[in-house]
Design an enzyme around this catalytic site. Sequence first.
Site, PDB file in Angstrom:
ATOM      1  N   GLY A 131      -7.653   5.445  -8.547  1.00 49.70           N
ATOM      2  CA  GLY A 131      -8.247   4.577  -7.531  1.00 49.70           C
ATOM      3  C   GLY A 131      -9.497   5.152  -6.922  1.00 49.70           C
ATOM      4  O   GLY A 131     -10.610   4.921  -7.399  1.00 49.70           O
ATOM      5  N   ASN A 165      -2.082  -8.061  -8.455  1.00 47.17           N
ATOM      6  CA  ASN A 165      -1.362  -7.493  -7.319  1.00 47.17           C
ATOM      7  C   ASN A 165      -1.135  -8.618  -6.309  1.00 47.17           C
ATOM      8  O   ASN A 165      -2.093  -9.225  -5.826  1.00 47.17           O
ATOM      9  CB  ASN A 165      -2.198  -6.355  -6.720  1.00 47.17           C
ATOM     10  CG  ASN A 165      -1.522  -5.671  -5.551  1.00 47.17           C
ATOM     11  OD1 ASN A 165      -1.497  -6.205  -4.451  1.00 47.17           O
ATOM     12  ND2 ASN A 165      -0.991  -4.479  -5.789  1.00 47.17           N
ATOM     13  N   CYS A 185       1.276  -2.587   1.451  1.00 44.30           N
ATOM     14  CA  CYS A 185      -0.073  -2.511   2.029  1.00 44.30           C
ATOM     15  C   CYS A 185       0.027  -2.172   3.511  1.00 44.30           C
ATOM     16  O   CYS A 185       0.687  -2.883   4.267  1.00 44.30           O
ATOM     17  CB  CYS A 185      -0.837  -3.816   1.862  1.00 44.30           C
ATOM     18  SG  CYS A 185      -2.490  -3.698   2.617  1.00 44.30           S
TER      19      CYS A 185
END
Lengths: 298, 253
Positions: free
Chosen positions: A260, A94, A125
């Site tokens: 996640g 990432n 983000c």
Amino acid sequence: MVEVGGVELRSPVMAASGTFGYGTDVPLCDRKALGGMVSKGIFLNARPGTPPPRIVETPSGMLNAIGLQGPGVEAVIRDYAPLWAAWDFPVLVNINGESVDEYGELAARLDGVPGVAGLEVNISCPNVREGGLFFGNNPESAAAVTTAVRRRTSLPLWVKLTPAVSDISAIARACEEAGADALSAVNTFVGMSFDLGSGQPRLAFRTGGLSGPAIRPLALYLAYQVARAVSIPVVGIGGIARAEDAMEFLLAGCRAVQVGTATFVDPNAIGKIAAGISLPLVGKDPLAQSSDRPLASR
Amino acid sequence: MYDVEAPLAGRREVARGVWVLGFEAAPIAHSVRAGQFVNLLLRPGPLLRRPFSVYRVDHDVVEVVLKAVGEGTRMLLELRPGDRVSMLGPLGTGFALEREGGPVALVSGGLGVAPMPLAAREAQALGLTVHWVHGARTADELCREWEGDEAWWATDDGSLGLTGSVLQAVPAGVGQVLGCGPNRMLAALAERWPEAQVALETYMGCGTGVCLGCAVPRTSGVFDRACQEGPVYRAGSIRWRELPAALHYAVSA
């Protein structure tokens, strides 16, 4: 095997960025079930991350503001890529930049590194002051970042989208046209929480990214819209904690999913989810899956 | 690291509102070291696990000490014998005692008593003299269970032992100081004994090293993980001013 944007996944269930480290710290996860993983988000240079408190639990979810703490790309190439090269599942990195050029530079640096199966370009983000979500919130900047990365690498290129936009389909199409091989949908939702005792936000960064089951229906609808908007594969993300949740994203048109927050709760969440998915769903054409289903009103 | 479906074996109140809960979790009981912790998951219950230092081990039973500070701890105190939690552990890096390091002071405030019984046993196994030094706000909030060679008490209101900070109760001549308690107490301890080993309490996400939520600001300039490199640190290696003086617990429903 599930093929997603040039990456051969062993199963449709992957570990999401920022929830699995660099793959070295999750001893209880059944790695045979792991379709693949995405590394913690990295920048060109090392970053200390945000001060604590970095996390707060909220109803059926959690807010985090970690700030992409990490050692920088050279350390990742030196310390982790050689391990990944020996693993039997693919690892995507990432990548994050403060500028379009920085994304391109990272892509070039990772191109051809053994152990790196692909890139997930993070334009979403919420916890960095420069870059991050800014690039993901309009089609032009999303395309500019995707183009910059595409020019500098032949690696499979996925783009991770932010939910904080008014028309995610337009962003998705812009990334597809700029050369993305797949899209990850979606990153965390920006949120906050105040402590009534101090009158201050609970997170030192003030705001954070909301994840967990709280966001699942919201994320599912966004992933569904993305899957309808593009012809490249979509990887669904958002509050997936059970096989049934993963199957909802597959029904919405996703080719694979990322898990996640559930890994924080149960280190083997991915193993259990992968084991519970009914196989006939996997690998179907996402558009065929969704085209005869009613659209929610927009 | 083990994930054990652990039934509640028993519980006892050790001070007003402070309870010791024992769970049967043999593999953890047989491998945990002083200062390590377990992460407990309740279903139904809040989304995330709740971390606790291991208090004592009795055969296959792992004990933790807690009081109701939020939804998770309140629900833990409603468990009945036989009710199960998922117990993940042992986690983190515990205390490291030195055989040649001299007499040990175990200095704790309030719920900071949690890691001390195991530390006392490890110290005694090395042949070290153990001074048990514990403080609380008042006598009835003070846990009287102790282990070691000699106990020293302190209370904020003077209702038991010395009046004021537990640090004043530490006897002279100790060679190794282990501390656990509120951050403001540990920050004061760090000024007097920078080499002391302290067990930190932080907000925590996974407990296994992947979320980076339990960041501890070190004097070396980095944030590292209370759940992995910690929760035990040299007191002088922490940037105390960047940690909250006390933790606040969210209610999550």
